[in-house]
Enzyme design. Structure first.
Site, mmCIF file in Angstrom:
data_model
loop_
_atom_site.group_PDB
_atom_site.id
_atom_site.type_symbol
_atom_site.label_atom_id
_atom_site.label_comp_id
_atom_site.label_asym_id
_atom_site.label_seq_id
_atom_site.Cartn_x
_atom_site.Cartn_y
_atom_site.Cartn_z
ATOM 1 N N ARG A 1 0.813 -1.222 0.000
ATOM 2 C CA ARG A 1 0.000 0.000 0.000
ATOM 3 C C ARG A 1 0.846 1.271 0.000
ATOM 4 O O ARG A 1 0.854 2.026 0.957
ATOM 5 C CB ARG A 1 -0.912 0.032 1.232
ATOM 6 C CG ARG A 1 -1.839 -1.119 1.312
ATOM 7 C CD ARG A 1 -3.279 -0.666 1.069
ATOM 8 N NE ARG A 1 -4.158 -1.766 1.365
ATOM 9 C CZ ARG A 1 -4.883 -1.855 2.476
ATOM 10 N NH1 ARG A 1 -4.852 -0.886 3.355
ATOM 11 N NH2 ARG A 1 -5.643 -2.887 2.662
ATOM 12 N N ARG B 1 -4.166 7.120 1.728
ATOM 13 C CA ARG B 1 -4.651 8.334 2.393
ATOM 14 C C ARG B 1 -3.617 9.070 3.228
ATOM 15 O O ARG B 1 -3.858 10.178 3.657
ATOM 16 C CB ARG B 1 -5.874 7.984 3.245
ATOM 17 C CG ARG B 1 -7.111 7.750 2.385
ATOM 18 C CD ARG B 1 -8.195 7.073 3.175
ATOM 19 N NE ARG B 1 -7.731 5.744 3.545
ATOM 20 C CZ ARG B 1 -8.434 4.881 4.266
ATOM 21 N NH1 ARG B 1 -9.622 5.225 4.708
ATOM 22 N NH2 ARG B 1 -7.960 3.695 4.545
ATOM 23 N N ARG C 1 -8.943 11.772 -4.332
ATOM 24 C CA ARG C 1 -10.122 11.091 -3.803
ATOM 25 C C ARG C 1 -11.291 12.038 -3.505
ATOM 26 O O ARG C 1 -12.424 11.584 -3.372
ATOM 27 C CB ARG C 1 -9.742 10.318 -2.530
ATOM 28 C CG ARG C 1 -9.092 8.979 -2.805
ATOM 29 C CD ARG C 1 -10.115 7.915 -3.220
ATOM 30 N NE ARG C 1 -10.712 7.274 -2.053
ATOM 31 C CZ ARG C 1 -11.953 7.425 -1.662
ATOM 32 N NH1 ARG C 1 -12.770 8.203 -2.320
ATOM 33 N NH2 ARG C 1 -12.396 6.805 -0.603
ATOM 34 N N ASP D 1 -7.057 -2.958 -6.445
ATOM 35 C CA ASP D 1 -7.410 -3.610 -5.191
ATOM 36 C C ASP D 1 -7.602 -5.095 -5.452
ATOM 37 O O ASP D 1 -7.944 -5.498 -6.572
ATOM 38 C CB ASP D 1 -8.688 -3.020 -4.583
ATOM 39 C CG ASP D 1 -8.828 -3.441 -3.124
ATOM 40 O OD1 ASP D 1 -8.178 -2.824 -2.263
ATOM 41 O OD2 ASP D 1 -9.535 -4.434 -2.858
ATOM 42 N N TYR E 1 -13.092 -12.857 1.850
ATOM 43 C CA TYR E 1 -13.964 -11.706 1.563
ATOM 44 C C TYR E 1 -15.286 -12.157 0.945
ATOM 45 O O TYR E 1 -16.358 -11.662 1.297
ATOM 46 C CB TYR E 1 -13.266 -10.711 0.632
ATOM 47 C CG TYR E 1 -12.327 -9.805 1.384
ATOM 48 C CD1 TYR E 1 -12.817 -8.763 2.181
ATOM 49 C CD2 TYR E 1 -10.958 -9.992 1.337
ATOM 50 C CE1 TYR E 1 -11.962 -7.947 2.892
ATOM 51 C CE2 TYR E 1 -10.088 -9.173 2.042
ATOM 52 C CZ TYR E 1 -10.599 -8.150 2.817
ATOM 53 O OH TYR E 1 -9.761 -7.351 3.535
HETATM 54 O O1 CP3 Z 1 -0.724 1.837 -4.440
HETATM 55 C C1 CP3 Z 1 -0.645 0.771 -3.870
HETATM 56 O O2 CP3 Z 1 0.151 0.590 -2.937
HETATM 57 C C2 CP3 Z 1 -1.554 -0.370 -4.292
HETATM 58 C C3 CP3 Z 1 -2.534 -0.400 -3.326
HETATM 59 C C4 CP3 Z 1 -3.338 -1.505 -2.831
HETATM 60 C C5 CP3 Z 1 -4.662 -1.253 -2.433
HETATM 61 N N1 CP3 Z 1 -5.206 -2.405 -2.005
HETATM 62 C C6 CP3 Z 1 -5.313 0.062 -2.517
HETATM 63 C C7 CP3 Z 1 -6.317 0.410 -1.507
HETATM 64 C C8 CP3 Z 1 -3.068 -2.842 -2.592
HETATM 65 C C9 CP3 Z 1 -1.796 -3.606 -2.815
HETATM 66 C C10 CP3 Z 1 -4.273 -3.391 -2.054
HETATM 67 C C11 CP3 Z 1 -4.420 -4.794 -1.683
HETATM 68 C C12 CP3 Z 1 -5.435 -5.125 -0.685
HETATM 69 N N2 CP3 Z 1 -6.722 -4.685 -0.616
HETATM 70 C C13 CP3 Z 1 -5.243 -6.085 0.322
HETATM 71 C C14 CP3 Z 1 -4.015 -6.929 0.503
HETATM 72 C C15 CP3 Z 1 -2.928 -6.137 1.121
HETATM 73 C C16 CP3 Z 1 -3.150 -5.878 2.557
HETATM 74 O O3 CP3 Z 1 -3.184 -4.700 2.907
HETATM 75 O O4 CP3 Z 1 -3.252 -6.826 3.315
HETATM 76 C C17 CP3 Z 1 -6.424 -6.170 1.054
HETATM 77 C C18 CP3 Z 1 -6.699 -7.041 2.261
HETATM 78 C C19 CP3 Z 1 -7.365 -5.284 0.453
HETATM 79 C C20 CP3 Z 1 -8.784 -5.061 0.811
HETATM 80 C C21 CP3 Z 1 -9.012 -3.666 1.193
HETATM 81 N N3 CP3 Z 1 -9.079 -2.616 0.292
HETATM 82 C C22 CP3 Z 1 -9.215 -3.146 2.488
HETATM 83 C C23 CP3 Z 1 -9.201 -3.952 3.769
HETATM 84 C C24 CP3 Z 1 -9.425 -1.764 2.350
HETATM 85 C C25 CP3 Z 1 -9.751 -0.761 3.421
HETATM 86 C C26 CP3 Z 1 -8.433 -0.329 3.963
HETATM 87 C C27 CP3 Z 1 -8.472 1.040 4.555
HETATM 88 O O5 CP3 Z 1 -7.382 1.489 4.925
HETATM 89 O O6 CP3 Z 1 -9.529 1.659 4.624
HETATM 90 C C28 CP3 Z 1 -9.298 -1.450 0.987
HETATM 91 C C29 CP3 Z 1 -9.386 -0.127 0.387
HETATM 92 C C30 CP3 Z 1 -8.121 0.374 -0.211
HETATM 93 N N4 CP3 Z 1 -7.365 -0.361 -1.079
HETATM 94 C C31 CP3 Z 1 -7.566 1.670 -0.053
HETATM 95 C C32 CP3 Z 1 -6.446 1.703 -0.883
HETATM 96 C C33 CP3 Z 1 -5.559 2.887 -1.137
HETATM 97 C C34 CP3 Z 1 -8.160 2.805 0.768
HETATM 98 C C35 CP3 Z 1 -9.213 3.383 -0.135
HETATM 99 C C36 CP3 Z 1 -9.569 4.823 0.124
HETATM 100 O O7 CP3 Z 1 -10.357 5.070 1.057
HETATM 101 O O8 CP3 Z 1 -9.129 5.682 -0.636
#
Ligand code: CP3
Length: 328
Positions: free
Chosen positions: A2, A6, A15, A51, A127
């Site tokens: 990630r 944010r 966003r 994602d 999920y």
């Molecule tokens: O730019 C990067 O680094 C790529 C980003 C990336 C995202 N999701 C963007 C994202 C990656 C590699 C993921 C993978 C992902 N998504 C995983 C596996 C990696 C990990 O963290 O364990 C998982 C479990 C998810 C599922 C997911 N997506 C969750 C649990 C959430 C909420 C997390 C949060 O912080 O609110 C997301 C949303 C998400 N995916 C965000 C981002 C940048 C936040 C979205 C936002 O509100 O803008």
């Protein structure tokens, strides 16, 4: 782990006018947010913005992103639900991910490796079955205990879909791929070996001939590292609960990635630098991709992320020299 997100004001700005899923589906915006951390920190690897649930949508599952993370209002709970899921053609259904990767390769040039990623089958199944995040994983564990044929069919299908997705990403320019088995750490070793490991190994075996290195991440992997080493992955990505020196002993043949606690970035930049240096000392900088042990937290001060990168760069440039002087 990630990179974009944010904690970056420039990400929050994008966003303001687009939803998270719009970002994922728009090559122009996704490339922009993928490049934001690259411009600031010049990492050696750039992960494309997407994602793990983007492929779930393409399988015909409703996915929403609320304030509390992903929500799947129509979870997959029965054999009939599994039958309804589609194995799809990535070139048709998620062509935008290929466009993002190709554009990133052009933008980044040879300055960094571009990484693709997907969820490992167990984590994606979690999920789909739970309908979102979970603390106890009680519904998928119920399926694991009482409806094994359905879980087996689901994991097999997800392994094939994931292999299709990662193959497509590699064709479009991903130079390495990361398989996120974020929730497999919730499993006892016996269950990991029975369910999550074979499914991840099936994905890896199917993409092996494409030649891109595969990184396998499990959050909470301290009890599983020996088993993860049997997955066929080239690199094991370790969370912060397991010291890298111990990971190296238990998986001596594989490269390691990790593993600073993202929570450590909430401290002072000086302390972040000290902790980062000590990570590199643990591996001597050998076969080690310096990284966090999980994603950057939204509240993280940017100067701490900067401190991490700077300390990592200095430490790795020093370690190999010291090592080769000691062991010519
Ligand atoms: O730019 C990067 O680094 C790529 C980003 C990336 C995202 N999701 C963007 C994202 C990656 C590699 C993921 C993978 C992902 N998504 C995983 C596996 C990696 C990990 O963290 O364990 C998982 C479990 C998810 C599922 C997911 N997506 C969750 C649990 C959430 C909420 C997390 C949060 O912080 O609110 C997301 C949303 C998400 N995916 C965000 C981002 C940048 C936040 C979205 C936002 O509100 O803008």
């Amino acid at each position: 782990m990630r990179q974009a997100g944010r904690y970056l004001p420039e990400y929050r700005k994008v966003r303001e006018t687009s939803s998270f899923l719009e970002l994922c589906r728009s090559p122009e915006l996704a490339v922009e947010v993928s490049l934001q951390p690259f411009r600031r920190f010049a990492p050696d690897g750039v992960i494309f913005f997407s994602d793990i649930l983007v492929p779930a949508q393409a399988m015909g599952v409703r996915v929403e992103f609320g304030e509390g993370g992903p929500e799947l209002p129509e979870p997959v709970r029965s054999s009939v639900d599994v039958e309804r899921l589609r194995r799809f053609d990535p070139t048709r259904e998620i062509a935008f991910t290929g466009e993002i990767l190709a554009a990133l390769r052009r933008e980044v040039g040879g300055r960094a490796a571009v990484l693709g990623f997907a969820a490992a089958p167990w984590t994606l199944a979690s999920y789909l079955v739970e309908g979102g995040g979970s603390k106890s994983f009680v519904i998928i564990k119920q399926m694991m205990g009482r409806d094994q044929p359905t879980l087996k069919r689901l994991l097999d299908l997800l392994a094939d879909v994931t292999a299709d997705v990662l193959s497509f990403q590699i064709e479009c320019g991903a130079q390495a791929v990361q398989l996120f088995d974020t929730w497999a750490g919730e499993l006892a070793q016996e269950d990991y070996r029975a369910w999550a490991l074979p499914a991840a190994a099936r994905v890896i075996a199917r993409i092996r001939r494409r030649g891109a290195p595969v990184i396998l991440y499990v959050n909470g992997c301290a009890h599983l590292i020996g088993s993860m080493a049997e997955s066929g992955a080239d690199v094991l990505s370790i969370d912060w609960r397991l010291p890298l020196s111990e990971a190296r002993q238990r998986a001596p043949r594989l490269a390691l990635q990790g593993n600073l606690d993202p929570g450590a970035l909430m401290g002072t930049p000086e302390e972040v630098a000290r902790r980062t240096r000590s990570l590199v000392e643990e591996t001597g900088g050998r076969a080690h991709i310096v990284n966090l042990g999980h994603g950057v937290l939204p509240q993280t001060p940017i100067e701490c992320v900067e401190s991490f990168f700077e300390a990592a760069r200095r430490a790795v440039s020093r370690e190999p020299a010291r090592l080769s002087a000691e062991n010519p």
